[in-house]
Design a protein around this motif. Structure first.
Motif, PDB file in Angstrom:
ATOM      1  N   GLU A 128       0.829  -1.214   0.000  1.00 59.20           N
ATOM      2  CA  GLU A 128       0.000   0.000   0.000  1.00 59.20           C
ATOM      3  C   GLU A 128       0.861   1.261   0.000  1.00 59.20           C
ATOM      4  O   GLU A 128       0.509   2.270  -0.610  1.00 59.20           O
ATOM      5  CB  GLU A 128      -0.935   0.002   1.204  1.00 59.20           C
ATOM      6  N   THR A 131      -4.874  -4.388   8.785  1.00 61.62           N
ATOM      7  CA  THR A 131      -5.553  -5.492   8.111  1.00 61.62           C
ATOM      8  C   THR A 131      -6.560  -6.094   9.076  1.00 61.62           C
ATOM      9  O   THR A 131      -6.191  -6.651  10.110  1.00 61.62           O
ATOM     10  CB  THR A 131      -4.541  -6.565   7.675  1.00 61.62           C
ATOM     11  N   SER A 178      -7.467  -2.466   5.359  1.00 60.64           N
ATOM     12  CA  SER A 178      -7.590  -3.556   4.395  1.00 60.64           C
ATOM     13  C   SER A 178      -8.219  -4.755   5.088  1.00 60.64           C
ATOM     14  O   SER A 178      -8.487  -4.734   6.278  1.00 60.64           O
ATOM     15  CB  SER A 178      -6.218  -3.921   3.819  1.00 60.64           C
ATOM     16  N   SER A 181     -11.127  -8.215   4.897  1.00 62.90           N
ATOM     17  CA  SER A 181     -12.481  -8.547   4.447  1.00 62.90           C
ATOM     18  C   SER A 181     -13.542  -7.557   4.903  1.00 62.90           C
ATOM     19  O   SER A 181     -14.566  -7.381   4.236  1.00 62.90           O
ATOM     20  CB  SER A 181     -12.846  -9.953   4.926  1.00 62.90           C
ATOM     21  N   SER A 205     -13.001  -4.248   5.501  1.00 61.98           N
ATOM     22  CA  SER A 205     -12.648  -2.856   5.230  1.00 61.98           C
ATOM     23  C   SER A 205     -13.637  -2.149   4.313  1.00 61.98           C
ATOM     24  O   SER A 205     -13.817  -0.935   4.402  1.00 61.98           O
ATOM     25  CB  SER A 205     -11.240  -2.785   4.628  1.00 61.98           C
ATOM     26  N   LYS A 206     -14.289  -2.903   3.430  1.00 61.52           N
ATOM     27  CA  LYS A 206     -15.206  -2.270   2.481  1.00 61.52           C
ATOM     28  C   LYS A 206     -16.509  -1.796   3.134  1.00 61.52           C
ATOM     29  O   LYS A 206     -17.279  -1.053   2.521  1.00 61.52           O
ATOM     30  CB  LYS A 206     -15.517  -3.232   1.335  1.00 61.52           C
ATOM     31  N   GLU A 239      -9.578   3.350   2.300  1.00 58.66           N
ATOM     32  CA  GLU A 239      -9.631   1.913   2.038  1.00 58.66           C
ATOM     33  C   GLU A 239      -8.422   1.496   1.210  1.00 58.66           C
ATOM     34  O   GLU A 239      -7.938   2.246   0.357  1.00 58.66           O
ATOM     35  CB  GLU A 239     -10.915   1.553   1.288  1.00 58.66           C
ATOM     36  N   LYS A 278      -6.030  -0.201  -1.566  1.00 59.45           N
ATOM     37  CA  LYS A 278      -6.146  -0.426  -3.002  1.00 59.45           C
ATOM     38  C   LYS A 278      -6.099  -1.909  -3.321  1.00 59.45           C
ATOM     39  O   LYS A 278      -6.845  -2.406  -4.161  1.00 59.45           O
ATOM     40  CB  LYS A 278      -5.021   0.301  -3.735  1.00 59.45           C
ATOM     41  N   GLU A 319      -6.278  -5.984  -2.273  1.00 56.29           N
ATOM     42  CA  GLU A 319      -7.045  -6.823  -1.356  1.00 56.29           C
ATOM     43  C   GLU A 319      -6.232  -8.068  -1.013  1.00 56.29           C
ATOM     44  O   GLU A 319      -5.183  -7.985  -0.394  1.00 56.29           O
ATOM     45  CB  GLU A 319      -8.406  -7.140  -1.976  1.00 56.29           C
ATOM     46  N   ASN A 320      -6.717  -9.224  -1.422  1.00 57.76           N
ATOM     47  CA  ASN A 320      -6.097 -10.481  -0.993  1.00 57.76           C
ATOM     48  C   ASN A 320      -4.678 -10.698  -1.524  1.00 57.76           C
ATOM     49  O   ASN A 320      -3.943 -11.531  -1.004  1.00 57.76           O
ATOM     50  CB  ASN A 320      -6.979 -11.660  -1.412  1.00 57.76           C
TER      51      ASN A 320
END
Length: 292
Positions: free
Chosen positions: A111, A127, A239, A241, A243-244, A268, A270, A272-273
């Motif tokens: 990030e 996270t 970040s 699961s 975070s959105k 948020e 940029k 993800e997994n």
């Protein structure tokens, strides 16, 4: 162009892919179930590395747990992985260089270099998953601490002795602000069989679900205020699961009204997994170039 084989080892799955020096994924991302034993994990890694060893510069592994400053071994207990995992000899997996780094540190580096915190010199990535991890950047460098364990999100934020965290501390930040915490709130407010998914799905229509979510989010806010005051970051990135679903504008406003340092931006992530693999690959290439 040089490539590294990057892994992200989690409690339920192991993901891996080839990444080049331009930070591009140059193979498909493959995911396999995490073996139930430490030896099973070691064998899976060794067999996979052997398939690619002729075309890679080395191996980069993002994993849970504290990692020593040399990036060679795990120095802490790793609760979501099998007994003995932290004692594995990762350096013996290959004849080529192997680098270990904490998964949250790896995501934080991704990030910082290419993601939501790009351009910042002081930034934190939290996270939020089963637990809460962090990657902390101070003056453009990844904060490791004296032993490599800096950034552990285990500190008490309450004194009611209501919840014990996996680290053994009562009322720890992680046990109030993680996905595990939201599951506990779901059972408390919606019933024994409820989960965090029920809170997310029902928070706009069910007052109890909304109350549970607001309390969970307020605990996250406490941590943001503490981190803002201690590290004075330009940005805090969320970040994982959950975070959105965060109310970024609301939390950013509330945090900046209460901190004693200058305002920061809450954003948020940029990536993800795949952030762990990407970040640890970049750290690998940086280390190799320094030795060259």
């Amino acid at each position: 162009m040089a490539k590294v084989l990057a892994f992200d080892i989690g409690g339920t799955k192991i993901a891996y892919a080839l990444i080049n020096e331009q930070c591009d994924f140059v193979s498909e991302i493959i995911k396999v179930a995490t073996p139930k034993t430490a030896q099973g994990i070691y064998d899976t890694l060794k067999e996979t590395i052997a398939k690619y060893e002729g075309e890679i510069l080395g191996t980069a592994i993002a994993t849970a747990g504290a990692i020593d400053k040399e990036g060679k071994k795990i120095t802490s207990h790793v609760g979501n992985l099998p007994s003995g995992y932290n004692a594995l000899d990762f350096m013996s997996l290959s004849n080529k260089p192997v680098l270990l780094e904490n998964d949250a540190n790896s995501a934080g580096w991704a990030e910082f270099v290419l993601g939501s915190a790009k351009g910042c010199q002081n930034a934190i990535t939290l996270t939020i998953g089963t637990g809460v991890g962090s990657g902390i950047i101070v003056e453009g460098k990844l904060l490791k601490g004296k032993s490599g364990a800096a950034g552990e999100m285990h500190f008490p934020i309450d004194s009611c002795k209501k919840r014990k965290c996996t680290c053994g501390i009562d009322d720890c930040f992680e046990i109030y602000a993680s996905g595990t915490a939201l599951n506990l709130y779901a059972k408390e407010y919606l019933g024994e069989n409820a989960t965090s998914y029920d809170i997310i799905e029902q928070k706009s229509t069910n007052s109890k679900a909304k109350q549970a979510f607001d309390i969970w989010q307020s605990k996250l806010l406490q941590g943001l205020i503490m981190l803002g005051n201690i590290f004075d970051p330009e940005m805090i990135v969320l970040s994982g699961s959950l975070s959105k679903f965060i109310e970024y504008e609301k939390l950013n406003k509330c945090a900046n009204e209460q901190i004693l340092t200058q305002p920061f931006v809450l954003r948020e992530a940029k990536f993800e997994n795949n952030a762990g693999m990407l970040g640890v690959a970049m750290l690998f290439f940086a280390k190799v170039s320094l030795k060259a």
